[in-house]
Motif scaffolding. Structure first.
Motif, PDB file in Angstrom:
ATOM      1  N   GLY A   7       0.787  -1.229   0.000  1.00  0.00           N
ATOM      2  CA  GLY A   7       0.000   0.000   0.000  1.00  0.00           C
ATOM      3  C   GLY A   7       0.812   1.268   0.000  1.00  0.00           C
ATOM      4  O   GLY A   7       0.300   2.336  -0.362  1.00  0.00           O
ATOM      5  N   SER A   8       2.078   1.206   0.380  1.00  0.00           N
ATOM      6  CA  SER A   8       2.922   2.404   0.410  1.00  0.00           C
ATOM      7  C   SER A   8       4.375   1.984   0.369  1.00  0.00           C
ATOM      8  O   SER A   8       4.714   0.814   0.608  1.00  0.00           O
ATOM      9  CB  SER A   8       2.656   3.221   1.688  1.00  0.00           C
ATOM     10  OG  SER A   8       2.955   2.445   2.839  1.00  0.00           O
ATOM     11  N   GLY A   9       5.231   2.978   0.064  1.00  0.00           N
ATOM     12  CA  GLY A   9       6.669   2.729   0.070  1.00  0.00           C
ATOM     13  C   GLY A   9       7.240   2.306  -1.262  1.00  0.00           C
ATOM     14  O   GLY A   9       8.449   2.014  -1.327  1.00  0.00           O
ATOM     15  N   LEU A  10       6.449   2.229  -2.324  1.00  0.00           N
ATOM     16  CA  LEU A  10       6.989   1.861  -3.629  1.00  0.00           C
ATOM     17  C   LEU A  10       7.907   2.983  -4.156  1.00  0.00           C
ATOM     18  O   LEU A  10       7.683   4.168  -3.884  1.00  0.00           O
ATOM     19  CB  LEU A  10       5.866   1.605  -4.626  1.00  0.00           C
ATOM     20  CG  LEU A  10       5.029   0.349  -4.381  1.00  0.00           C
ATOM     21  CD1 LEU A  10       3.865   0.290  -5.372  1.00  0.00           C
ATOM     22  CD2 LEU A  10       5.873  -0.913  -4.490  1.00  0.00           C
ATOM     23  N   GLU A  16      13.777   2.704 -10.984  1.00  0.00           N
ATOM     24  CA  GLU A  16      13.787   1.813  -9.818  1.00  0.00           C
ATOM     25  C   GLU A  16      12.497   0.989  -9.744  1.00  0.00           C
ATOM     26  O   GLU A  16      12.522  -0.200  -9.388  1.00  0.00           O
ATOM     27  CB  GLU A  16      13.952   2.639  -8.533  1.00  0.00           C
ATOM     28  CG  GLU A  16      15.300   3.325  -8.398  1.00  0.00           C
ATOM     29  CD  GLU A  16      15.400   4.085  -7.101  1.00  0.00           C
ATOM     30  OE1 GLU A  16      14.489   3.948  -6.244  1.00  0.00           O
ATOM     31  OE2 GLU A  16      16.380   4.837  -6.926  1.00  0.00           O
ATOM     32  N   LEU A  17      11.398   1.607 -10.089  1.00  0.00           N
ATOM     33  CA  LEU A  17      10.118   0.889 -10.063  1.00  0.00           C
ATOM     34  C   LEU A  17      10.115  -0.228 -11.104  1.00  0.00           C
ATOM     35  O   LEU A  17       9.655  -1.350 -10.832  1.00  0.00           O
ATOM     36  CB  LEU A  17       8.982   1.876 -10.323  1.00  0.00           C
ATOM     37  CG  LEU A  17       7.568   1.363 -10.101  1.00  0.00           C
ATOM     38  CD1 LEU A  17       7.368   0.924  -8.655  1.00  0.00           C
ATOM     39  CD2 LEU A  17       6.551   2.457 -10.471  1.00  0.00           C
ATOM     40  N   ALA A  18      10.655   0.065 -12.295  1.00  0.00           N
ATOM     41  CA  ALA A  18      10.723  -0.956 -13.345  1.00  0.00           C
ATOM     42  C   ALA A  18      11.633  -2.103 -12.930  1.00  0.00           C
ATOM     43  O   ALA A  18      11.335  -3.283 -13.189  1.00  0.00           O
ATOM     44  CB  ALA A  18      11.198  -0.333 -14.656  1.00  0.00           C
ATOM     45  N   ALA A  19      12.758  -1.788 -12.279  1.00  0.00           N
ATOM     46  CA  ALA A  19      13.676  -2.838 -11.833  1.00  0.00           C
ATOM     47  C   ALA A  19      13.019  -3.714 -10.768  1.00  0.00           C
ATOM     48  O   ALA A  19      13.246  -4.940 -10.736  1.00  0.00           O
ATOM     49  CB  ALA A  19      14.957  -2.199 -11.292  1.00  0.00           C
ATOM     50  N   LEU A  63      10.934  -9.116  -9.366  1.00  0.00           N
ATOM     51  CA  LEU A  63       9.914  -9.937  -8.721  1.00  0.00           C
ATOM     52  C   LEU A  63       9.234 -10.876  -9.708  1.00  0.00           C
ATOM     53  O   LEU A  63       8.833 -11.987  -9.346  1.00  0.00           O
ATOM     54  CB  LEU A  63       8.870  -9.040  -8.047  1.00  0.00           C
ATOM     55  CG  LEU A  63       9.386  -8.225  -6.851  1.00  0.00           C
ATOM     56  CD1 LEU A  63       8.273  -7.354  -6.288  1.00  0.00           C
ATOM     57  CD2 LEU A  63       9.951  -9.145  -5.771  1.00  0.00           C
ATOM     58  N   ALA A  64       9.105 -10.432 -10.959  1.00  0.00           N
ATOM     59  CA  ALA A  64       8.493 -11.305 -11.964  1.00  0.00           C
ATOM     60  C   ALA A  64       9.357 -12.537 -12.222  1.00  0.00           C
ATOM     61  O   ALA A  64       8.846 -13.592 -12.615  1.00  0.00           O
ATOM     62  CB  ALA A  64       8.257 -10.540 -13.260  1.00  0.00           C
ATOM     63  N   ALA A  65      10.680 -12.396 -12.003  1.00  0.00           N
ATOM     64  CA  ALA A  65      11.582 -13.524 -12.221  1.00  0.00           C
ATOM     65  C   ALA A  65      11.750 -14.367 -10.968  1.00  0.00           C
ATOM     66  O   ALA A  65      12.457 -15.380 -11.008  1.00  0.00           O
ATOM     67  CB  ALA A  65      12.954 -13.015 -12.677  1.00  0.00           C
TER      68      ALA A  65
END
Length: 372
Positions: free
Chosen positions: A182-185, A191-194, A199-201
């Motif tokens: 819910g927060s902290g992204l 950085e968000l793309a990385a 996580l997808a891997a």
């Protein structure tokens, strides 16, 4: 609906949960997430003007041109559930069991991730839809989720509440299908793309599979495959075959060496490998257990030797019950009553001599014409 939300969540591994100040901020955040590799996002009914935000976000596409999967969370009433689905929501989420939402989702054919905290609430949600939101997740921690995964191996479990982005991998290792944040992204697009790419891997936890709503309620195949016998956990012990049988500790010794098998027919009251009383020489009475007859065959077995352990009929294989000859006054021959006594035993008259020592010989017992 063409999208399969559970499979998308299982592949993405992280579900952003947006509680924005207004609808415009919510839509801007969704655009940023979609450009960074995210496809599924959850808006909440706590955002002012959320129905409009859902409608605008549902029309967007991710970085690969795929339609966005927009869910609506904090749905607790039938009215909110209907409004969210009318606005284009791809799935519904509740923080706790919500029967009204459940009924609306079932009627409209929409995926519903029902919330729960206790094992009973979570298991009930999984039985109904195949998925459950574990909330508030930080109270139980990853070990709590690990215990849930052990008893719900095929469920879609989404822990949410009090989880920081740096803790996501701990929850995935504990068995989470996806983790709600819910927060902290990160606010930086790179950085968000990385984060989404890493996580997808991330490998799926053992026993986790992407579930679908229509999978719920289907029974798992029986062990051994469809139509095939599986391992039997309970049931009667298989009967031992008739005939000679060796004890569990090794092979039976030859007849006459004092070994008595504790399995097979003996455990059922039959000593098939032992010679019968009829094999003794005429005029001699068997005196050892090895020469005992079949207990159920009509011949009275002889007394066991004092201190000799013999198998006890009807007990589990391998058990032995020591039997000792009862003490009697000297001079009184006897035979312990083991097994049924034939109705015509002991014989009387001349033929008893040399066969039954309990019958007095002529001249040593009662007077002629008296009782034998």
């Amino acid at each position: 609906m063409s999208l399969r939300p559970y499979e998308v969540l299982a592949a993405q591994r992280l579900l952003p949960v947006l509680r924005s100040a207004d609808a415009d901020e919510a839509v801007r955040t969704v655009r940023t997430l979609l450009a960074a590799g995210c496809r599924a996002v959850e808006l909440t009914t706590s955002t002012p003007g959320w129905p409009g935000a859902v409608a605008r976000a549902a029309a967007l596409a991710d970085a690969l041109g795929r339609p966005a999967l927009v869910g609506v969370g904090t749905v607790t009433t039938a009215a909110d559930a209907g409004t969210a689905l009318d606005a284009g929501a791809g799935f519904l989420v509740s923080p706790y069991p919500a029967p009204e939402v459940r009924e609306t989702a079932a009627r409209r054919g929409a995926p519903f991730v029902e919330g729960g905290f206790t094992p009973g609430e979570i298991a009930a949600a999984v039985r109904r839809s195949g998925a459950a939101k574990v909330f508030p997740a930080h109270v139980g921690g990853p070990e709590f989720l690990r215990s849930l995964r052990a008893v719900l191996p095929g469920a879609v479990l989404i822990p949410t509440g009090g989880i920081a982005p740096g803790e996501v991998r701990d929850w995935l290792a504990a068995g989470a299908t996806a983790v709600g944040i819910g927060s902290g992204l990160p606010t930086d697009p790179a950085e968000l793309a990385a984060l989404f790419a890493s996580l997808a891997a991330y490998p799926a936890a053992s026993g986790v599979r992407p579930a679908r709503a229509h999978d719920a309620g289907h029974a798992a195949p029986a062990p051994g495959g469809p139509g095939g016998p599986g391992p039997r956990a309970h049931g009667p012990r298989p009967a031992a075959p008739d005939g000679p049988s060796a004890p569990s500790g090794g092979a039976a010794g030859p007849v006459g060496d004092g070994s008595v098998p504790a399995e097979g027919p003996v455990a059922r009251g039959r000593a098939a490998h032992l010679p019968s009383a009829g094999s003794a020489p005429p005029g001699e009475r068997p005196t050892t257990p090895e020469a005992s007859a079949d207990v159920g065959g009509g011949t009275r077995p002889s007394a066991p030797e004092p201190g000799r352990a013999v198998p006890h009929a009807g007990t589990e294989p391998g058990l032995r019950v020591p039997l000792r000859a009862p003490a009697v006054p000297d001079g009184i021959p006897h035979a312990p009553a083991v097994g049924p006594v034939p109705p015509k035993w002991p014989p009387t008259g001349p033929q008893a001599r040399g066969v039954c020592p309990s019958v007095p010989e002529a001249g040593r017992g009662a007077a002629a014409g008296g009782e034998a």
